[in-house]
Design a protein around this motif. Structure first.
Motif, mmCIF file in Angstrom:
data_model
loop_
_atom_site.group_PDB
_atom_site.id
_atom_site.type_symbol
_atom_site.label_atom_id
_atom_site.label_comp_id
_atom_site.label_asym_id
_atom_site.label_seq_id
_atom_site.Cartn_x
_atom_site.Cartn_y
_atom_site.Cartn_z
ATOM 1 N N LEU A 94 27.908 -8.490 23.664
ATOM 2 C CA LEU A 94 27.036 -7.532 24.356
ATOM 3 C C LEU A 94 25.954 -7.014 23.397
ATOM 4 N N ALA A 95 26.344 -6.754 22.132
ATOM 5 C CA ALA A 95 25.356 -6.291 21.149
ATOM 6 C C ALA A 95 24.316 -7.369 20.874
ATOM 7 N N GLU A 96 24.779 -8.643 20.782
ATOM 8 C CA GLU A 96 23.832 -9.737 20.578
ATOM 9 C C GLU A 96 22.893 -9.874 21.771
ATOM 10 N N ALA A 97 23.450 -9.731 22.992
ATOM 11 C CA ALA A 97 22.622 -9.847 24.200
ATOM 12 C C ALA A 97 21.546 -8.763 24.221
ATOM 13 N N ALA A 98 21.905 -7.549 23.807
ATOM 14 C CA ALA A 98 20.921 -6.465 23.762
ATOM 15 C C ALA A 98 19.867 -6.739 22.696
ATOM 16 N N ALA A 99 20.296 -7.378 21.586
ATOM 17 C CA ALA A 99 19.360 -7.626 20.488
ATOM 18 C C ALA A 99 18.288 -8.641 20.861
ATOM 19 N N SER B 125 14.245 -19.376 21.845
ATOM 20 C CA SER B 125 15.376 -20.137 21.313
ATOM 21 C C SER B 125 16.528 -19.213 20.920
ATOM 22 N N ARG B 126 16.178 -18.050 20.339
ATOM 23 C CA ARG B 126 17.242 -17.111 19.966
ATOM 24 C C ARG B 126 17.971 -16.590 21.189
ATOM 25 N N THR B 127 17.218 -16.307 22.249
ATOM 26 C CA THR B 127 17.848 -15.834 23.490
ATOM 27 C C THR B 127 18.750 -16.922 24.086
ATOM 28 N N ALA B 128 18.281 -18.185 24.055
ATOM 29 C CA ALA B 128 19.076 -19.291 24.595
ATOM 30 C C ALA B 128 20.365 -19.476 23.794
ATOM 31 N N LEU B 129 20.272 -19.300 22.477
ATOM 32 C CA LEU B 129 21.474 -19.428 21.648
ATOM 33 C C LEU B 129 22.517 -18.385 22.030
ATOM 34 N N VAL B 130 22.095 -17.136 22.164
ATOM 35 C CA VAL B 130 23.043 -16.081 22.532
ATOM 36 C C VAL B 130 23.625 -16.357 23.907
ATOM 37 N N LEU C 127 28.948 -9.452 30.974
ATOM 38 C CA LEU C 127 28.514 -10.690 30.342
ATOM 39 C C LEU C 127 28.315 -11.833 31.333
ATOM 40 N N ARG C 128 29.142 -11.908 32.371
ATOM 41 C CA ARG C 128 29.137 -13.083 33.241
ATOM 42 C C ARG C 128 27.762 -13.337 33.886
ATOM 43 N N PRO C 129 27.076 -12.320 34.421
ATOM 44 C CA PRO C 129 25.750 -12.596 35.005
ATOM 45 C C PRO C 129 24.722 -13.039 33.959
ATOM 46 N N LEU C 130 24.929 -12.622 32.692
ATOM 47 C CA LEU C 130 23.948 -12.961 31.666
ATOM 48 C C LEU C 130 23.893 -14.455 31.388
ATOM 49 N N SER C 131 24.973 -15.177 31.664
ATOM 50 C CA SER C 131 24.986 -16.614 31.407
ATOM 51 C C SER C 131 24.089 -17.371 32.387
ATOM 52 N N LEU C 132 23.626 -16.685 33.466
ATOM 53 C CA LEU C 132 22.798 -17.346 34.486
ATOM 54 C C LEU C 132 21.327 -16.919 34.418
ATOM 55 N N VAL C 133 20.987 -16.021 33.505
ATOM 56 C CA VAL C 133 19.608 -15.505 33.417
ATOM 57 C C VAL C 133 18.678 -16.594 32.890
ATOM 58 N N ASP C 134 17.442 -16.664 33.461
ATOM 59 C CA ASP C 134 16.409 -17.577 32.965
ATOM 60 C C ASP C 134 15.825 -16.976 31.685
ATOM 61 N N VAL C 135 16.061 -17.634 30.550
ATOM 62 C CA VAL C 135 15.655 -17.058 29.265
ATOM 63 C C VAL C 135 14.140 -16.927 29.152
ATOM 64 N N ARG C 136 13.356 -17.700 29.971
ATOM 65 C CA ARG C 136 11.901 -17.604 29.897
ATOM 66 C C ARG C 136 11.394 -16.275 30.436
ATOM 67 N N SER C 137 12.207 -15.616 31.246
ATOM 68 C CA SER C 137 11.765 -14.350 31.843
ATOM 69 C C SER C 137 12.200 -13.134 31.031
ATOM 70 N N VAL C 138 12.894 -13.374 29.929
ATOM 71 C CA VAL C 138 13.435 -12.267 29.139
ATOM 72 C C VAL C 138 12.356 -11.699 28.230
ATOM 73 N N ARG C 139 12.214 -10.374 28.255
ATOM 74 C CA ARG C 139 11.290 -9.683 27.361
ATOM 75 C C ARG C 139 12.012 -9.290 26.078
ATOM 76 N N GLY D 104 17.317 -9.217 24.159
ATOM 77 C CA GLY D 104 16.675 -8.849 25.406
ATOM 78 C C GLY D 104 17.395 -9.264 26.665
ATOM 79 N N LEU D 105 18.560 -9.888 26.562
ATOM 80 C CA LEU D 105 19.327 -10.222 27.771
ATOM 81 C C LEU D 105 19.833 -8.949 28.442
ATOM 82 N N LEU D 106 20.014 -7.886 27.677
ATOM 83 C CA LEU D 106 20.380 -6.572 28.197
ATOM 84 C C LEU D 106 19.294 -5.576 27.788
#
Length: 647
Positions: free
Chosen positions: A237-242, A426-431, A263-275, A244-246
């Motif tokens: 969760l901390a990595e996701a916040a770091a 790429s960092r968002t996709a890795l997380v 966490l479960r919904p975060l695995s389906l987020v389009d990383v291109r739309s993440v700020r 922008g997934l959260l």
């Protein structure tokens, strides 16, 4: 129960049979030149008593034998055991003949034998005749499984082959074989009579429970570490916040289910739309601070628990001492009358005028002790309750430390992986990939059968068994028996005039050797030097053991087989042809060996048969009377000359 050997039989080609007869309860000597088959007697006995291989050495005996037989006698019972030689290209024969016979002097022909059982069953039948408890299970050092004593284990204390009797490194038969030392250590308490069925069964059960407890704790720890999720989920969760997934880091205190739900919904987020988020505080620093606080808290709890345990021990010691003092005061008899002392002294029976002051002081002391004992008995349950609560809190803090460590490890791994990537996407996709992998592992865990935590149940059974062993067992019994056997061994060593016998001699079961406790420390057999010492201590040890077996009626064959005890006094290349004359000192040393054997046999409570294969042929009448066979002239041997010629 036990048995001795009446005949050893070698079956030759056709209807030929060679019978070697021994007297029961006496010294039996076969003397002769080399290569006459003397040592083959030992291997034939070994083979007929269920050896795993084929110990009869290649040569004349093996080349001219179809099979072998053994007539064993136990009281008024006789049993004939036979075993064929292995067929060509086979290492051994797995069929045997075992039959109770009415006439121990009648030997069946080889073609009459119906090999009616296998080797394992034959060993059980022979063990039954010897009195061995085949239902017993003994703890085996160094292994997971128990060991059942058998006739094969009894042979550890029956045979001394030519390469054993003068061996400084090997005391018992086959001790040099792999895994054999642990087997000897496991069975000797039983054959000495220092262990019973219940004690052995409880010991084996205790070992199995301890292994099960270790295995269960390992499984629970692994499951908690890899899939326990709370710390790992919070770190993700901390990595996701770091990245922008959260939008923001969730609050502390989430349980596993709540963290996974985020966490479960975060695995389906389009990383291109993440700020990309704004810089946040250092989560690692906060976790390390939390870890330091938890460690301080755990140290404080352990100190409190140690103090309470010390208080419990002190209370117990004081209560014991106070109770003993009270019992002493009460035993004087002054306190039956609360109004004053009795007119007569309870110790001497005379009048005791003027004893009021002493009586009052003693009564006050007794009442004080009563009050302190009551106070301690009241405080002890409260202390026990406080200790239980502290133990629960320590377990809780320990689990928090595990969760904290998992969270730190996960965060550090994520930070290192992210640092290697340049662009934010790429960092968002890795997380997101790490979250997906974690959720997949979590789903696999949920599909696996649950591990039932039986820790408390197993620990309770372990505690119960340990109490039963302490109440019913006698851990000092083996030590007591060994002390008595060692005393006998020492006396025999002195009569044999062995080196170091001026000092106490003992049998050391840990190292499986003989030890002399000298002024300069313990000297084990390998350090004593001199072949005469090696032979002497071997013979003294086995005679002392067999005297114990006989007097305690232990299930060991009343047989001692010695192959070439005189070898250390002859040249290495001596052929046993009578050409070598022993010097007087060496001859006297050998005479003392045989005198010690005959002294043991002469004891009325020791019914022992000794079979010796020898090069030496002493002139003493008692030696000549014990010689059953002299194989020196041409044609005199275990295998007759006409067998060899016909072959």
């Amino acid at each position: 129960m036990s048995f001795q050997i009446r005949h050893v039989v070698v079956y030759g080609r056709g209807e030929r049979a060679r019978k070697v007869t021994f007297e029961l309860g006496q010294l039996n000597i076969i003397t002769g030149s080399s290569r006459r088959g003397k040592s083959a007697i030992v291997t034939i006995i070994d083979y007929c008593l269920g050896s795993g291989g084929y110990p009869v050495k290649a040569g004349v005996t093996r080349d001219n034998s179809r099979g072998f037989g053994l007539m064993i006698v136990s009281g008024d019972r006789a049993m004939y055991v036979a075993r064929p030689a292995p067929e060509r290209l086979h290492k051994t024969a797995d069929r045997m003949y075992v039959s109770v016979v009415s006439d121990p002097e009648s030997i069946p022909a080889f073609d009459e034998l119906e090999f009616n059982t296998n080797v394992d069953t034959a060993k059980q039948i022979i063990g039954d005749l010897c009195g061995i408890d085949r239902s017993l299970r003994l703890p085996m050092p160094g292994t997971a499984g128990p060991l059942s004593p058998s006739i094969r284990h009894a042979l550890f204390f029956v045979m001394q082959e030519q390469n054993e009797i003068a061996n400084q490194d090997v005391l018992f038969h086959t001790q040099g074989d792999e895994h054999r030392p642990n087997a000897i250590r496991a069975v000797i308490p039983y054959f000495l009579g220092a262990v019973d069925t219940e004690y052995a069964t409880l010991t084996i059960r205790l070992r199995a429970l301890k292994r099960e407890l270790v295995s269960l704790q390992r499984a629970l720890d692994e499951r908690a570490a890899t899939l326990g999720a709370t710390g790992q989920a919070r770190a993700l969760l901390a990595e996701a916040a770091a990245v922008g997934l959260l939008d923001e880091l969730p609050p502390q205190g989430l349980n596993e289910s709540e963290a996974v739900g985020i966490l479960r919904p975060l695995s389906l987020v389009d990383v291109r739309s993440v700020r990309q988020p704004e810089a946040q505080g250092d989560q690692i620093t906060a976790l390390n601070q939390q870890r330091a606080e938890l460690r301080d808290r755990l140290a404080g709890l352990n100190i409190q628990l140690t103090r309470l345990r010390r208080a419990t021990n002190e209370n117990s010691d004081f209560a014991s001492e106070a109770s003993e003092q009270r019992a002493r005061l009460a035993s004087l008899g002054f306190f039956g009358n609360e109004d004053g002392p009795v007119p007569a002294c309870p110790l001497c029976g005379n009048d005791a005028p003027g004893a009021e002051g002493t009586w009052a002081d003693m009564r006050r002391e007794l009442l004080r002790l009563d009050g302190e004992i009551v106070a301690i008995r009241t405080d002890t349950p409260k202390i026990d309750q406080m200790m239980a609560l502290l133990a629960e809190e320590i377990q809780e803090v320990t689990q928090l430390l595990r969760t904290n460590k998992a969270e730190i490890d996960e965060l550090e791994a994520g930070i290192q992986a992210i640092a290697r990537l340049r662009d934010a996407e790429s960092r968002t996709a890795l997380v997101q990939g790490r979250i997906g992998f974690y959720l997949e592992m979590l789903d696999r865990r949920d599909q696996q059968p649950p591990i039932r935590d039986r820790t408390a149940e197993i620990e309770a059974e372990i505690a119960e068994i340990e109490v039963r062993l302490e109440e019913n067992g006698n851990p000092d019994l083996l030590s007591s028996f060994l002390a008595r056997i060692s005393q006998n061994l020492w006396e025999k060593a002195q009569r044999l005039e062995l080196e170091h016998s001026a000092w106490p001699i003992r049998l050391d079961l840990r190292r499986l050797t003989v030890v002399a406790d000298t002024r300069n420390g313990a000297v084990p057999l390998p350090e004593m030097g001199s072949g005469e010492n090696y032979v002497g201590y071997h013979v003294a040890t086995f005679l002392a053991l067999h005297e114990w077996f006989a007097m305690e009626d232990r299930p060991v064959p009343r047989i001692l087989i010695l192959d070439q005890p005189s070898q250390v006094w002859f040249p290495a290349d001596y052929a046993g042809d009578g050409s070598h004359v022993l010097p007087d000192d060496d001859r006297q040393s050998l005479v003392r060996i045989y005198q010690a054997v005959m002294e043991t046999i002469a004891r009325p409570e020791v019914d022992l048969q000794v079979i010796v294969m020898e090069h030496a042929d002493l002139e003493e009448q008692w030696f000549s009377d014990a010689v059953r066979y002299r194989w020196r002239a041409d044609g005199e041997a275990l295998i007759p000359a006409d067998w060899i010629e016909e072959n």
